[in-house]
Write a protein that holds these residues in place. Structure first.
Motif, PDB file in Angstrom:
ATOM      1  N   SER A  38       2.042   6.336  -7.133  1.00 49.95           N
ATOM      2  CA  SER A  38       0.973   7.235  -7.575  1.00 49.95           C
ATOM      3  C   SER A  38       1.370   8.693  -7.378  1.00 49.95           C
ATOM      4  O   SER A  38       1.122   9.545  -8.243  1.00 49.95           O
ATOM      5  CB  SER A  38      -0.309   6.927  -6.803  1.00 49.95           C
TER       6      SER A  38
ATOM      7  N   ALA B 113       2.534   1.536  -3.495  1.00 52.44           N
ATOM      8  CA  ALA B 113       1.562   1.971  -4.496  1.00 52.44           C
ATOM      9  C   ALA B 113       1.236   3.452  -4.328  1.00 52.44           C
ATOM     10  O   ALA B 113       1.077   4.181  -5.319  1.00 52.44           O
ATOM     11  CB  ALA B 113       0.293   1.134  -4.385  1.00 52.44           C
ATOM     12  N   THR B 114       1.158   3.929  -3.103  1.00 55.02           N
ATOM     13  CA  THR B 114       0.923   5.353  -2.848  1.00 55.02           C
ATOM     14  C   THR B 114       2.101   6.186  -3.355  1.00 55.02           C
ATOM     15  O   THR B 114       1.903   7.228  -3.998  1.00 55.02           O
ATOM     16  CB  THR B 114       0.706   5.601  -1.346  1.00 55.02           C
TER      17      THR B 114
ATOM     18  N   THR C 212      -3.364   8.966  -5.689  1.00 50.53           N
ATOM     19  CA  THR C 212      -4.160   8.095  -4.832  1.00 50.53           C
ATOM     20  C   THR C 212      -3.355   7.654  -3.622  1.00 50.53           C
ATOM     21  O   THR C 212      -2.198   7.252  -3.759  1.00 50.53           O
ATOM     22  CB  THR C 212      -4.602   6.842  -5.616  1.00 50.53           C
TER      23      THR C 212
ATOM     24  N   GLY D  28       0.818  -1.217   0.000  1.00 57.05           N
ATOM     25  CA  GLY D  28       0.000   0.000   0.000  1.00 57.05           C
ATOM     26  C   GLY D  28       0.841   1.252   0.000  1.00 57.05           C
ATOM     27  O   GLY D  28       0.550   2.227  -0.706  1.00 57.05           O
TER      28      GLY D  28
ATOM     29  N   TYR E  61      -3.475   4.848  -0.782  1.00 53.94           N
ATOM     30  CA  TYR E  61      -4.111   3.558  -0.532  1.00 53.94           C
ATOM     31  C   TYR E  61      -4.238   3.318   0.975  1.00 53.94           C
ATOM     32  O   TYR E  61      -3.613   2.415   1.544  1.00 53.94           O
ATOM     33  CB  TYR E  61      -3.309   2.458  -1.212  1.00 53.94           C
ATOM     34  N   THR E  62      -5.078   4.127   1.606  1.00 58.39           N
ATOM     35  CA  THR E  62      -5.214   4.055   3.064  1.00 58.39           C
ATOM     36  C   THR E  62      -5.819   2.740   3.524  1.00 58.39           C
ATOM     37  O   THR E  62      -5.429   2.215   4.576  1.00 58.39           O
ATOM     38  CB  THR E  62      -6.069   5.218   3.588  1.00 58.39           C
TER      39      THR E  62
ATOM     40  N   LEU F 173      -5.572  -0.269   2.175  1.00 56.51           N
ATOM     41  CA  LEU F 173      -4.569  -1.324   2.091  1.00 56.51           C
ATOM     42  C   LEU F 173      -3.521  -1.163   3.192  1.00 56.51           C
ATOM     43  O   LEU F 173      -3.123  -2.147   3.833  1.00 56.51           O
ATOM     44  CB  LEU F 173      -3.903  -1.273   0.710  1.00 56.51           C
TER      45      LEU F 173
END
Length: 102
Positions: free
Chosen positions: A35, A31-32, A46, A28, A48-49, A51
């Motif tokens: 992004s 991915a954050t 985004t 997560g 991804y809180t 996740l």
């Protein structure tokens, strides 16, 4: 001896949960970061809180299991005292059945 086996099995399961939770939170976070870095200046990205939070919760549960592999109960076993069964009068039970059928 069974107590040691229970501790080992509990710690193995807890370590697995901790590692999976940490990995999910890391995914997560990565991915954050991806992004955020791919967003144009002033653009949106985004976070991804969900996740990250799920991974953290799962990791904390695993950490708790590592600290307390047998749970909070520890070595205590349930009481061996016999519990008296409830006494049911068959006559009263038949009356209840008749009342519900009517």
């Amino acid at each position: 001896m069974s107590n040691n086996k229970d501790k080992v099995a509990g710690r193995k399961k807890a370590l697995k949960e901790f590692l999976i939770g940490a990995a999910v939170a890391a995914v997560g976070g990565i991915a954050t970061a991806v992004s955020y870095n791919s967003a144009k200046p002033g653009g949106s990205y985004t976070v991804y809180t969900g996740l990250i939070a799920l991974g953290i919760v799962y990791a904390v549960i695993g950490l708790w299991g590592l600290i307390f592999p047998l749970g909070l109960r520890g070595n205590k076993k349930p009481s061996d005292k016999a519990v008296e069964p409830a006494v049911v009068d068959k006559a009263d039970e038949a009356e209840v059945v008749k009342e519900t059928e009517e």
